[in-house]
Design an enzyme around this catalytic site. Structure first.
Site, short mmCIF file in Angstrom:
data_model
loop_
_atom_site.label_atom_id
_atom_site.label_comp_id
_atom_site.label_asym_id
_atom_site.label_seq_id
_atom_site.Cartn_x
_atom_site.Cartn_y
_atom_site.Cartn_z
N GLY A 1 0.83 -1.21 0.00
CA GLY A 1 0.00 0.00 0.00
C GLY A 1 0.86 1.25 0.00
CB ILE A 2 4.35 1.73 -1.23
CG1 ILE A 2 5.51 2.70 -1.04
CG2 ILE A 2 4.18 1.46 -2.74
CD1 ILE A 2 6.20 2.57 0.26
CG LEU B 1 -1.51 -7.61 -0.49
CD1 LEU B 1 -2.41 -6.62 0.23
CD2 LEU B 1 -0.70 -8.39 0.53
CB SER C 1 -8.77 1.70 2.11
OG SER C 1 -8.59 2.75 1.20
CB SER D 1 -10.18 -0.05 9.85
OG SER D 1 -11.26 0.84 9.75
CD GLU E 1 -15.81 2.46 8.64
OE1 GLU E 1 -16.86 1.83 8.48
OE2 GLU E 1 -15.78 3.71 8.76
CE1 TYR F 1 -11.01 -0.96 4.57
CE2 TYR F 1 -12.38 0.04 6.26
CZ TYR F 1 -11.13 -0.17 5.69
OH TYR F 1 -10.03 0.41 6.26
CG HIS G 1 -5.30 7.73 9.66
ND1 HIS G 1 -6.08 6.65 9.99
CD2 HIS G 1 -4.36 7.25 8.80
CE1 HIS G 1 -5.64 5.58 9.37
NE2 HIS G 1 -4.60 5.91 8.63
NE ARG H 1 -8.70 9.62 4.41
CZ ARG H 1 -8.90 8.33 4.72
NH1 ARG H 1 -8.26 7.38 4.07
NH2 ARG H 1 -9.74 8.01 5.69
P1 GDP Z 1 -15.02 6.31 6.38
O1 GDP Z 1 -15.23 6.65 7.81
O2 GDP Z 1 -13.83 5.43 6.16
O3 GDP Z 1 -16.23 5.79 5.71
O4 GDP Z 1 -14.59 7.71 5.69
P2 GDP Z 1 -15.33 8.67 4.66
O5 GDP Z 1 -14.51 9.91 4.64
O6 GDP Z 1 -15.55 7.99 3.35
O7 GDP Z 1 -16.75 8.95 5.31
C1 GDP Z 1 -16.90 9.61 6.54
C2 GDP Z 1 -18.36 9.94 6.79
O8 GDP Z 1 -18.77 10.98 5.88
C3 GDP Z 1 -19.34 8.79 6.54
O9 GDP Z 1 -20.28 8.76 7.59
C4 GDP Z 1 -20.03 9.16 5.24
O10 GDP Z 1 -21.36 8.65 5.12
C5 GDP Z 1 -20.06 10.68 5.36
N1 GDP Z 1 -20.24 11.35 4.08
C6 GDP Z 1 -21.19 12.27 3.78
N2 GDP Z 1 -21.08 12.67 2.51
C7 GDP Z 1 -20.06 11.98 1.97
C8 GDP Z 1 -19.48 11.98 0.65
O11 GDP Z 1 -19.91 12.69 -0.26
N3 GDP Z 1 -18.41 11.15 0.46
C9 GDP Z 1 -17.91 10.37 1.49
N4 GDP Z 1 -16.86 9.60 1.25
N5 GDP Z 1 -18.46 10.34 2.72
C10 GDP Z 1 -19.51 11.14 2.95
#
Ligand code: GDP
Length: 335
Positions: free
Chosen positions: A8-9, A57, A82, A133, A135, A157, A187, A192
Site C-alpha cells: 500500500g506504498i 496480495l 479501503s 480499522s 470500521e 470493508y 486519519h 488523502r
Molecule cells: P469512512 O469513515 O472510512 O467511511 O470515511 P469517509 O470519509 O468515506 O466517510 C466519513 C463519513 O462521511 C461517513 O459517515 C459518510 O457517510 C459521510 N459522508 C457524507 N457525505 C459523503 C461523501 O460525499 N463522500 C464520502 N466519502 N463520505 C460522505
C-alpha cells in the site's frame, strides 16, 4: 541499516510511513503490483528513495519472493480496498485483498522464517504490522472504543478488516510472530484520496474559492468521526513494531466532529459559508452507517508513549491550504 517492506506504498499512509522510516535511517521497499503500473511514476516522483519490489496480495508465491528478496526486519501491511462505499460494489475482491491479503503476507513471513509454533519463537525475526480499522467497531457496543470493545462491522470493508485483525492476533499467538494490529480511527492529510469526505470537502472548498466549482454534493452530513492526522498515526505504527512485546492498539484522538463541522471549518478558512455551497445528494448516502466512533487510545499513550500532535482545526486548515495551493497552480498552468 534496518529494512522495511510496505504494502500500500502509494496510499496516504504509505507515503507518510515511508517518510518517517527513511528519516529514521531505514531502507524502505514498497510492494507494487503488476507490470507497467502507473503508480510507479508517482513513487519515483514523490518518494525517490523508496525501492520497489514486485508482488501482489492476491498471489502467495509473489509475496514469498518479495520477502525473500528484501529480507525485511519489518513488514507493514497497509494495502487494502479501503474505501467503504466501494466495498459494497466489490465485496468479494474486498475480502480477497483487505482480508485474505493479510493472511497471505503472514504466511509469507511464516514460511520464510520457518516459524512453526509459539514455542519456537522463530517467527520473531520479521515484525508485522496490520493496518486495522475503527470500521470494525461499526455498530458500536460501547463508547468510546478500546482494544477490548467487541467488533460489529457494518460494511464488507469492515468485515474483511476484522478477519485480517483476528488472523494477525492468531499468527502472533500460534507462531510467536511479532505481529501487531493497529486499530486506527480515521486519519487524513493533504494526501488523502479525494473519495473520502475530508479531502472531498477541502478540495471543493478550494475550487469554489477559486471559482472553478459552484457546489459540493455530499451524503449524510450528520455522522461523527474521530479524525486525526495521518503523519501522527504512522509514528504509532512504528512504535508498535519497536515495542518489546507485540500487541494491539487503538489509535485516535478521542475527539469527534460531524461531517458538517468539517465543512464549516474548511469553508470558513477561505472566508466562505459552507451552507451556501453544500447540497445533499442521495447517491452518497450509504446502505448502513457506523455509529459514533470515538477512540480510547489510553493504552497506546501509556505503553507506547504515543499521542497526536495535530489538532482537528490544524488538520482541516492544513488540508484546505494545500488544496488551495494545488488548485491555484493547476488553474494557472491551464490558463
Ligand atoms: P469512512 O469513515 O472510512 O467511511 O470515511 P469517509 O470519509 O468515506 O466517510 C466519513 C463519513 O462521511 C461517513 O459517515 C459518510 O457517510 C459521510 N459522508 C457524507 N457525505 C459523503 C461523501 O460525499 N463522500 C464520502 N466519502 N463520505 C460522505
Amino acid at each position: 541499516m534496518p529494512r522495511a517492506l510496505i504494502t500500500g506504498i502509494t496510499g496516504q499512509d504509505g507515503f507518510y510511513l515511508s517518510e518517517h522510516l527513511l528519516a529514521q535511517g531505514y531502507e524502505v521497499y514498497g510492494l507494487i503490483r503488476g507490470q507497467a503500473n502507473p503508480k510507479l511514476q508517482i513513487i519515483e516522483r514523490t518518494l525517490p528513495d523508496v525501492r520497489i519490489v514486485e508482488g501482489d496480495l492476491l498471489d502467495q508465491a509473489s509475496l514469498m519472493n518479495a520477502v525473500q528478496k528484501v529480507k525485511p526486519d519489518e513488514v507493514y501491511n497497509l494495502a487494502a480496498i479501503s474505501f467503504v462505499m466501494l466495498s459494497w460494489n466489490q465485496p468479494e475482491l474486498t475480502g480477497e485483498i483487505t482480508g485474505l491479503g493479510a493472511l497471505r503476507m503472514l504466511e509469507a513471513i511464516r514460511l520464510t522464517t520457518g516459524a512453526s509454533s509459539s514455542r519456537s519463537k522463530s517467527g520473531a525475526g520479521i515484525r508485522f504490522y496490520q493496518a486495522s480499522s475503527s470500521e470494525m467497531f461499526g455498530k458500536v457496543r460501547e463508547t468510546p472504543q478500546s482494544e477490548t470493545t467487541p467488533f460489529h462491522p457494518r460494511s464488507p470493508y469492515g468485515v474483511a478488516k476484522a478477519y485480517a485483525h483476528y488472523i494477525t492476533v492468531n499468527y502472533r499467538e500460534s507462531y510467536g510472530i511479532h505481529a501487531c494490529s493497529g486499530i486506527l480511527f480515521n486519519h487524513e492529510s493533504p494526501k488523502r484520496g479525494p473519495e473520502f469526505v475530508s479531502r472531498k470537502i477541502t478540495l471543493a472548498a478550494a475550487r469554489i474559492k477559486l471559482g472553478l466549482q459552484k457546489e459540493l454534493l455530499l451524503g449524510d452530513i450528520e455522522p461523527r468521526r474521530d479524525w486525526g492526522y495521518a503523519g501522527d498515526y504512522v509514528r504509532a505504527m512504528h512504535l508498535m513494531l519497536k515495542a518489546k512485546k507485540p500487541d494491539d492498539y487503538v489509535i485516535g484522538t478521542g475527539e469527534t466532529h460531524q461531517v458538517k463541522d468539517f465543512a464549516r471549518l474548511a469553508f470558513g478558512r477561505l472566508g466562505l459559508n459552507w451552507e451556501d455551497h453544500v447540497r445533499t445528494d442521495p447517491q452518497f448516502i450509504r446502505p448502513a452507517e457506523v455509529d459514533l466512533l470515538i477512540a480510547d487510545a489510553s493504552k497506546a499513550k501509556k505503553e507506547l508513549g504515543w499521542k497526536p500532535d495535530v489538532s482537528f482545526r490544524q488538520l482541516v486548515e492544513m488540508m484546505v491550504d494545500a488544496d488551495l495551493a494545488q488548485e491555484s497552480k493547476l488553474s494557472a498552468a491551464s490558463a
